[in-house]
Design a protein around this motif. Sequence first.
Motif, PDB file in Angstrom:
ATOM      1  N   ARG A  38       0.807  -1.213   0.000  1.00  0.00           N
ATOM      2  CA  ARG A  38       0.000   0.000   0.000  1.00  0.00           C
ATOM      3  C   ARG A  38       0.847   1.273   0.000  1.00  0.00           C
ATOM      4  N   SER A  39       1.833   1.353   0.853  1.00  0.00           N
ATOM      5  CA  SER A  39       2.563   2.607   0.989  1.00  0.00           C
ATOM      6  C   SER A  39       3.810   2.635   0.113  1.00  0.00           C
ATOM      7  N   THR A  42       6.953   1.432   2.009  1.00  0.00           N
ATOM      8  CA  THR A  42       7.215  -0.015   2.053  1.00  0.00           C
ATOM      9  C   THR A  42       7.719  -0.508   0.702  1.00  0.00           C
ATOM     10  N   VAL A  73      -2.256  -9.095   4.030  1.00  0.00           N
ATOM     11  CA  VAL A  73      -2.574  -7.830   4.701  1.00  0.00           C
ATOM     12  C   VAL A  73      -3.417  -8.154   5.933  1.00  0.00           C
ATOM     13  N   SER A 100      -5.137 -14.504  10.009  1.00  0.00           N
ATOM     14  CA  SER A 100      -5.211 -15.272  11.243  1.00  0.00           C
ATOM     15  C   SER A 100      -6.629 -15.750  11.557  1.00  0.00           C
TER      16      SER A 100
HETATM   17  N1  LIG Z   1       2.530 -11.585  12.504  1.00  0.00           N
HETATM   18  C1  LIG Z   1       2.067 -12.762  12.818  1.00  0.00           C
HETATM   19  O1  LIG Z   1       2.410 -13.268  13.893  1.00  0.00           O
HETATM   20  C2  LIG Z   1       1.119 -13.489  11.895  1.00  0.00           C
HETATM   21  C3  LIG Z   1       1.080 -14.889  11.917  1.00  0.00           C
HETATM   22  C4  LIG Z   1       0.215 -15.560  11.051  1.00  0.00           C
HETATM   23  C5  LIG Z   1      -0.626 -14.829  10.215  1.00  0.00           C
HETATM   24  N2  LIG Z   1      -0.586 -13.462  10.221  1.00  0.00           N
HETATM   25  C6  LIG Z   1      -1.497 -12.735   9.314  1.00  0.00           C
HETATM   26  O2  LIG Z   1      -0.749 -12.323   8.199  1.00  0.00           O
HETATM   27  C7  LIG Z   1      -1.279 -11.099   7.688  1.00  0.00           C
HETATM   28  C8  LIG Z   1      -0.141 -10.105   7.541  1.00  0.00           C
HETATM   29  O3  LIG Z   1       0.499  -9.985   8.776  1.00  0.00           O
HETATM   30  P1  LIG Z   1       2.010  -9.468   8.902  1.00  0.00           P
HETATM   31  O4  LIG Z   1       2.468  -9.891  10.264  1.00  0.00           O
HETATM   32  O5  LIG Z   1       2.794  -9.846   7.722  1.00  0.00           O
HETATM   33  O6  LIG Z   1       1.723  -7.903   8.928  1.00  0.00           O
HETATM   34  P2  LIG Z   1       2.722  -6.648   8.776  1.00  0.00           P
HETATM   35  O7  LIG Z   1       4.138  -7.057   8.902  1.00  0.00           O
HETATM   36  O8  LIG Z   1       2.181  -5.591   9.655  1.00  0.00           O
HETATM   37  O9  LIG Z   1       2.458  -6.227   7.244  1.00  0.00           O
HETATM   38  C9  LIG Z   1       1.171  -5.900   6.800  1.00  0.00           C
HETATM   39  C10 LIG Z   1       1.188  -5.511   5.342  1.00  0.00           C
HETATM   40  O10 LIG Z   1      -0.174  -5.208   4.972  1.00  0.00           O
HETATM   41  C11 LIG Z   1      -0.253  -3.899   4.456  1.00  0.00           C
HETATM   42  N3  LIG Z   1      -1.488  -3.253   4.915  1.00  0.00           N
HETATM   43  C12 LIG Z   1      -1.810  -2.902   6.175  1.00  0.00           C
HETATM   44  N4  LIG Z   1      -3.046  -2.385   6.210  1.00  0.00           N
HETATM   45  C13 LIG Z   1      -3.506  -2.388   4.961  1.00  0.00           C
HETATM   46  C14 LIG Z   1      -4.713  -1.969   4.355  1.00  0.00           C
HETATM   47  N5  LIG Z   1      -5.710  -1.443   5.096  1.00  0.00           N
HETATM   48  N6  LIG Z   1      -4.846  -2.136   3.010  1.00  0.00           N
HETATM   49  C15 LIG Z   1      -3.859  -2.669   2.289  1.00  0.00           C
HETATM   50  N7  LIG Z   1      -2.685  -3.092   2.813  1.00  0.00           N
HETATM   51  C16 LIG Z   1      -2.524  -2.946   4.119  1.00  0.00           C
HETATM   52  C17 LIG Z   1       0.949  -3.172   4.972  1.00  0.00           C
HETATM   53  O11 LIG Z   1       1.270  -2.176   4.033  1.00  0.00           O
HETATM   54  P3  LIG Z   1       2.259  -0.952   4.396  1.00  0.00           P
HETATM   55  O12 LIG Z   1       3.578  -1.578   4.744  1.00  0.00           O
HETATM   56  O13 LIG Z   1       2.295  -0.209   3.105  1.00  0.00           O
HETATM   57  O14 LIG Z   1       1.611  -0.236   5.532  1.00  0.00           O
HETATM   58  C18 LIG Z   1       2.014  -4.276   5.047  1.00  0.00           C
HETATM   59  O15 LIG Z   1       2.655  -4.412   3.806  1.00  0.00           O
HETATM   60  C19 LIG Z   1      -2.377 -10.664   8.639  1.00  0.00           C
HETATM   61  O16 LIG Z   1      -3.624 -11.010   8.109  1.00  0.00           O
HETATM   62  C20 LIG Z   1      -2.131 -11.493   9.882  1.00  0.00           C
HETATM   63  O17 LIG Z   1      -3.334 -11.786  10.563  1.00  0.00           O
HETATM   64  C21 LIG Z   1       0.281 -12.799  11.010  1.00  0.00           C
END
Ligand SMILES: NC(=O)c1ccc[n+]([C@@H]2O[C@H](COP(=O)([O-])OP(=O)(O)OC[C@H]3O[C@@H](n4cnc5c(N)ncnc54)[C@H](OP(=O)(O)O)[C@@H]3O)[C@@H](O)[C@H]2O)c1
Lengths: 310, 310
Positions: A38-39, A42, A73, A100
């Motif tokens: 999105r940004s 990033t 996301v 998740s």
């Molecule tokens: N972290 C964990 O422990 C974990 C484990 C398993 C599953 N998950 C799942 O994996 C997914 C991603 O998690 P992550 O840990 O990789 O997150 P993250 O590191 O915070 O990255 C999130 C990404 O999504 C983008 N984003 C955020 N809000 C958005 C929006 N409203 N519209 C479009 N893009 C958006 C962000 O873009 P920008 O960088 O441009 O802001 C970033 O590239 C989530 O659904 C989460 O539930 C996470």
Amino acid sequence: MAAIYNRVALIGLGLIASSMAHAMRAEGLAAEIVGYARSAETRATVRELGFCDRVTDTAAEAVAGADLVVLAVPVGAMGALAEEIAPHLAPGAMVTDVGSVKQAVIAAVVPHIPAGVHFIAGHPLAGTEHSGPRSGFATLFRNRWWLLTPAEDADPVALARLRALCEGMGANVDVMDAPHHDLVLAVTSHTPHLIAYTMVGVADDLRRVTDSEVIRYSAAGFRDFTRIAASDPTMWRDVFLTNKEATLDILGRFTEELFALQRAIRLGDGDHLHKYFTRTRAIRRGIIEAGQDTSAPDFGRSGTTAAPGA
Amino acid sequence: MAAIYNRVALIGLGLIASSMAHAMRAEGLAAEIVGYARSAETRATVRELGFCDRVTDTAAEAVAGADLVVLAVPVGAMGALAEEIAPHLAPGAMVTDVGSVKQAVIAAVVPHIPAGVHFIAGHPLAGTEHSGPRSGFATLFRNRWWLLTPAEDADPVALARLRALCEGMGANVDVMDAPHHDLVLAVTSHTPHLIAYTMVGVADDLRRVTDSEVIRYSAAGFRDFTRIAASDPTMWRDVFLTNKEATLDILGRFTEELFALQRAIRLGDGDHLHKYFTRTRAIRRGIIEAGQDTSAPDFGRSGTTAAPGA
Ligand SMILES: NC(=O)c1ccc[n+]([C@@H]2O[C@H](COP(=O)([O-])OP(=O)(O)OC[C@H]3O[C@@H](n4cnc5c(N)ncnc54)[C@H](OP(=O)(O)O)[C@@H]3O)[C@@H](O)[C@H]2O)c1
Ligand SMILES: NC(=O)c1ccc[n+]([C@@H]2O[C@H](COP(=O)([O-])OP(=O)(O)OC[C@H]3O[C@@H](n4cnc5c(N)ncnc54)[C@H](OP(=O)(O)O)[C@@H]3O)[C@@H](O)[C@H]2O)c1
């Protein structure tokens, strides 16, 4: 390993997507990796880090010609993203996600998936409290579970291919239905996170115990809670808003049991406490036997030798 | 290092006492280490392990001629033990304890301490979920806090000597009053432990989520809880029974805040959740800056590369 997909589009480039890119590269699982976030910030970071072959300025460009599209996301953003990319998906492509929560993602995404495109929802049980494109690493999924929750009529060949990708990144794959996924995760992850957030919030509020003391003397159970409670606020907000029913159900049981223990403390009922604590020990033993953790006295943590105390 | 005490008597030979013996030996802090434990089995084990110079069959024999006596039994057993050894304590000896609660131990022990014998209560903030004489290791206290809660009229020279021993074993010493200790520990350790026990108990109860699934998919927050909830039931029963007031106080605040978050989930108030989760992140950063934990993406755990997920 031979490439499983020709072109993989990662939409969202945070912890999970960047770890997937590193893992797919390390194992040669994708001929080409295209990324979009999105940004602009990033996107610039990812271009600099170089874990994608190309970073595009729109989601539409990223998914064009991709045979695998990964929605990585926050759960609450999946629906709008699916709507945005839908017209640009290649016929025969596979779309998956890593959210998740599964029922809410399926409900938000499926209506937008065009005929001839596959969608199978997924969830890697792997993560850290860090986020963003710099936090990923190739071994994140190694020996972790990757749960897939395909619809009943999902294409078996497409499913097998997605499973091979997950296994190629080192994960163990299990298939289950989405409601069951959401209940299991409410127990093993979502409710524990909410509780950890709450406990850390209480500590923070307590003016009689100064901040520095809570931090100084945290080597004792609480430290584990703070680690959990450091996870990304947006991701977790979305988890609780979208896995509402199961979380509230488990929370209700939790407070019931907590009140019973609280009452035992108030009444000085040592037997009740002792029995309860003895029972919970067995579950831990099961986890160590299942190979999900180590029984080393330092809990397998290098660097620090001790952990929870009293 | 020169020996700080001539003869140290360890009463109770579990995790803490055996770790003290290993650490004192490694650093040459005691000319002689004498041990006593309640059961013949533990005494035999310790004789075999050899971390004490002598193991006696009564507590009275162990404390005879000792210039330091360490009470290392569950908090609820301290009073009876103090009564038993009191007539045999050498004039000028120092008695300390390692119990996780301080006001209750002081109240139970002090009445038995003869004139001319020093008593200063203490608590090392170090431990593992393991117990018994085989679980100790010399580095348990390294870089951990050892809290001492001396009475106002405690002898400064005797206090300095005890402090030197703790520091000799690698700990950082802090002095505070006992009520404050009990409140701080209720926040950083006792309430978190009760909550972890409860959550693990809920998971165990839940018949819709089979045991094996809870264990299989536990790599996500819950795993940390099970580790905490595997700690010794007797020790923790005593902690809650003796630090009742502070624990109930903190538990009350915890349920209040939990209800507020639960309500936010029910009403779909994402802002409330997001704000709360953002606030709790800061405390984690403080802990990492204070050097109490690592920020490595694998949490410093060797062997496993991933941890809490969602
Ligand atoms: N972290 C964990 O422990 C974990 C484990 C398993 C599953 N998950 C799942 O994996 C997914 C991603 O998690 P992550 O840990 O990789 O997150 P993250 O590191 O915070 O990255 C999130 C990404 O999504 C983008 N984003 C955020 N809000 C958005 C929006 N409203 N519209 C479009 N893009 C958006 C962000 O873009 P920008 O960088 O441009 O802001 C970033 O590239 C989530 O659904 C989460 O539930 C996470
Ligand atoms: N474990 C931790 O994380 C930790 C951290 C800081 C402080 N502490 C405190 O340190 C103390 C000892 O804990 P630990 O972890 O070393 O325990 P442990 O490994 O379970 O050992 C306890 C010892 O106390 C003896 N004991 C138990 N009940 C007794 C009784 N009723 N009367 C006399 N002796 C009894 C046991 O004797 P037998 O072996 O003969 O049964 C054993 O030698 C406790 O007060 C605890 O609160 C523990």
